[in-house]
Scaffold this motif. Structure first.
Motif, PDB file in Angstrom:
ATOM      1  N   UNK A  69      10.103  22.450  39.104  1.00  0.00           N
ATOM      2  CA  UNK A  69      11.492  21.990  39.107  1.00  0.00           C
ATOM      3  C   UNK A  69      12.095  22.002  40.505  1.00  0.00           C
ATOM      4  N   UNK A  70      11.698  23.008  41.286  1.00  0.00           N
ATOM      5  CA  UNK A  70      12.256  23.149  42.623  1.00  0.00           C
ATOM      6  C   UNK A  70      11.918  21.943  43.496  1.00  0.00           C
ATOM      7  N   UNK A  71      10.805  21.290  43.190  1.00  0.00           N
ATOM      8  CA  UNK A  71      10.370  20.165  44.025  1.00  0.00           C
ATOM      9  C   UNK A  71      10.818  18.816  43.487  1.00  0.00           C
ATOM     10  N   UNK A  72      11.181  18.778  42.219  1.00  0.00           N
ATOM     11  CA  UNK A  72      11.589  17.515  41.629  1.00  0.00           C
ATOM     12  C   UNK A  72      12.903  17.067  42.227  1.00  0.00           C
TER      13      UNK A  72
END
Lengths: 140, 442
Positions: free
Chosen positions: B278-281
């Motif tokens: 999620x942190x990279x999306x």
């Protein structure tokens, strides 16, 4: 500090591995979260471009106190029309790539938005060499 | 909150600890090191999730416990109990009997924590405009995990008060005529809630007067029930709650309260894997995420007694007889206390900590990062844990932070002429040859 990641061609299953590893490195530097997010987004887009469009390449990261420079160097075949590629929504993606959820034509435009400096050297039939510069000044 | 000193509810019992490394390897924030043969937990990194306690083979990790006689300081003694507590008992004991026993052992009023869900619903409390996807703040271990390990996601954390806090505000307001200073006690299924409550300046610290561990309360109620043949059934001071609210703390319990695409993830390792992604999306189509540190949700809390699946099933079964909406008199009772929520229905924003960083100063952090990379080339990379750090990488980080020494690596130590044959028996000649050549270089 110097860090390199190799990116294979056409292997979408590893898309995001290099940018994710780089993100973990950045977190250890206590950079502001928004800066980390910006860098991660740009590196991820560039990584996907290498996988989708090139014969493979590498991501070379150079970290210093005030700036981070990320070079993305592939082995060809180059971008035939760079002006078009910079346009939002313009894509050369094949049906296959679109089915994987990539190829929306936002790669280079997103990269441009996320970094502070961008230079792209490319020619049809040659390498593509993208240099992204990020300033680490406080944002949040 | 980044300057706030987190309180921790988890303790190492050094007399029982053998320094076996089980807890160190399980810890999701790598907060544990073995030092002088005993586990030590870093206060900066611990999120009080209780994973170490669950995996300890020597019963050497405990959750702190306040004495039950803290009730004696108050004339009005209010219990805020989560549904999970009721679910600890088998079908042979009715909820009414459990409540009856709680009144008998000293409480004057009992509210169900999940009533807070209905209160927020009646008062039409809204989230505002958060970053999407919204991450539930219900699980305090996930909340701290996000603050420590996922700084890019702190703005996604929900700021709506969790149900138990809402129930406490409501109870204090309703009982104000009875006592200006009631004792409000929360029954906790996990260590993370204790840690929150005992952190100075936290909202839990402000709203509750004491905390009672569910296993302790279970024993007190069970003892009372065992000694008394006839137990007068008790009931809640307020209503029970709606069907949907009762299931709030179970996996997917919060999902029906949110529109759009939602996702529920339980168990710490799943939550971490998901947050990494999620942190990279940049964009997800998800609106809401329910993330729980414990398998099956709060019924899997470290202080629970009963099997989590049986506990979960009892709540689901019981919920069948609950109403979809609260009766009109209860709705009116909530509305009459609306003033108590006017001031601050929301929590202050969450802040990321810098505990995972190598140094607060960027140039020193960069220097240390380079050092970590260099040291990693020398280390064997087998993550044996014998040095007292969970992985070779974390040992390299500890050395860069001046908190450990390369001499702690047992494998490097074994790699001298006399022990070489025994080492190659374990790890093979090739691995050894590679390591030696690295050694020669550096």
């Amino acid at each position: 500090m110097h860090q390199e990641y190799t990116v294979p061609a056409q292997d979408f299953s590893v898309a995001g591995v290099a940018s994710s590893n780089f993100k973990r490195l950045l977190k250890q530097l206590n950079l502001p979260p928004k800066v980390i997010k910006r860098i991660t987004v740009a590196v991820f887009e560039a990584e996907v471009n290498v996988i989708a469009h090139s014969y493979g390449g590498k991501i070379v990261c150079e970290l210093s106190e005030n700036t981070i420079t990320v070079e993305v160097i592939d082995t060809g075949p180059g971008i035939p029309n760079l002006d078009l590629a910079m346009k939002e929504g313009w894509s050369t993606a094949t049906e296959e790539i679109l089915e994987l959820g990539y190829g929306a034509g936002m790669g280079l435009p997103n990269i441009k938005k996320s970094c502070d400096r961008l230079s792209i050297k490319t020619q049809a039939g040659g390498h593509t060499h993208i240099t992204m510069g990020f300033d680490l000044k406080e944002e949040s | 909150m980044s300057d706030q000193i987190f309180h921790h509810a988890i303790r190492v019992i050094t007399s029982s600890c053998k320094g076996c490394t089980h807890c160190m390897k399980r810890c999701p924030t790598q907060a544990i090191r073995i030092h002088h043969g005993k586990a030590e937990i870093s206060g900066e990194l611990c999120i009080d999730c209780g994973q170490c306690m669950a995996v300890c083979p020597n019963d050497a990790i405990k959750v702190e416990q306040d004495p039950f006689d803290q009730l004696e300081d108050y004339l009005v003694r209010v219990a805020i109990i989560p549904a999970v507590f009721l679910a600890q008992f088998p079908d042979t004991i009715t909820f009414g009997e459990v409540l009856g026993a709680l009144y008998a052992i000293g409480f004057t009023h009992i509210y169900l924590a999940e009533t807070g869900v209905d209160i927020l619903d009646v008062l039409e409390a809204e989230e505002g405009t958060p970053e999407l996807p919204l991450i539930s703040n219900f699980c305090p271990a996930v909340q701290r995990l996000t603050q420590i390990r996922f700084p890019l996601l702190v703005d996604n954390l929900s700021r709506l008060r969790p149900p138990a806090q809402v129930a406490a505000i409501f109870a204090r307001s309703e009982l104000a005529e009875l006592s200006a200073n009631p004792g409000i006690f929360y029954f906790t299924p996990c260590a993370a809630k204790i840690a929150q409550f005992k952190t100075e300046g936290s909202e839990e610290n402000r709203l509750f007067d004491g905390i009672i561990n569910i296993d302790t309360a279970y024993n007190l109620v069970s003892t009372y029930l065992a000694k008394h043949d006839q137990v007068q059934e008790g009931s809640f001071t307020f209503a029970m709650c709606t069907k949907q609210a009762l299931l709030w703390s179970l996996v997917k319990g919060q999902i029906p309260s949110h529109d759009g695409r939602t996702l529920a993830v339980d168990e710490m390792h799943n939550v971490i894997e998901f947050l990494e992604i999620l942190e990279e999306e940049e964009q997800t189509n998800l609106q809401f995420l329910e993330l729980e540190a414990c398998a099956e949700g709060c019924v899997g809390g470290i202080l629970t007694v009963r099997n989590r699946f049986l506990a979960s099933e009892r709540l689901k079964h019981y919920s069948q007889q609950l109403p979809e909406v609260l009766d009109e008199p209860f709705v009116n009772r909530i509305r009459s206390q609306a003033e108590a929520f006017r001031e601050n229905p929301m929590l202050p924003p969450f802040k990321a900590t810098t505990a995972m960083g190598l140094d607060a100063d960027r140039s020193r952090a960069l220097y240390k990062l380079q050092k970590v990379t260099d040291i990693l080339k020398v280390l064997p990379g087998i993550d044996c844990g014998l040095c007292g750090s969970p992985t070779c990488k974390s040992l390299a980080e500890d050395i860069a932070r001046n908190q450990a020494s390369l001499k702690q690596c047992v494998v490097l130590k074994l790699r001298n002429a006399q022990t070489a044959p025994s080492l190659s028996r374990i790890w093979g000649d090739k691995a050894r040859a590679e390591d030696v050549s690295k050694d020669d270089r550096g």
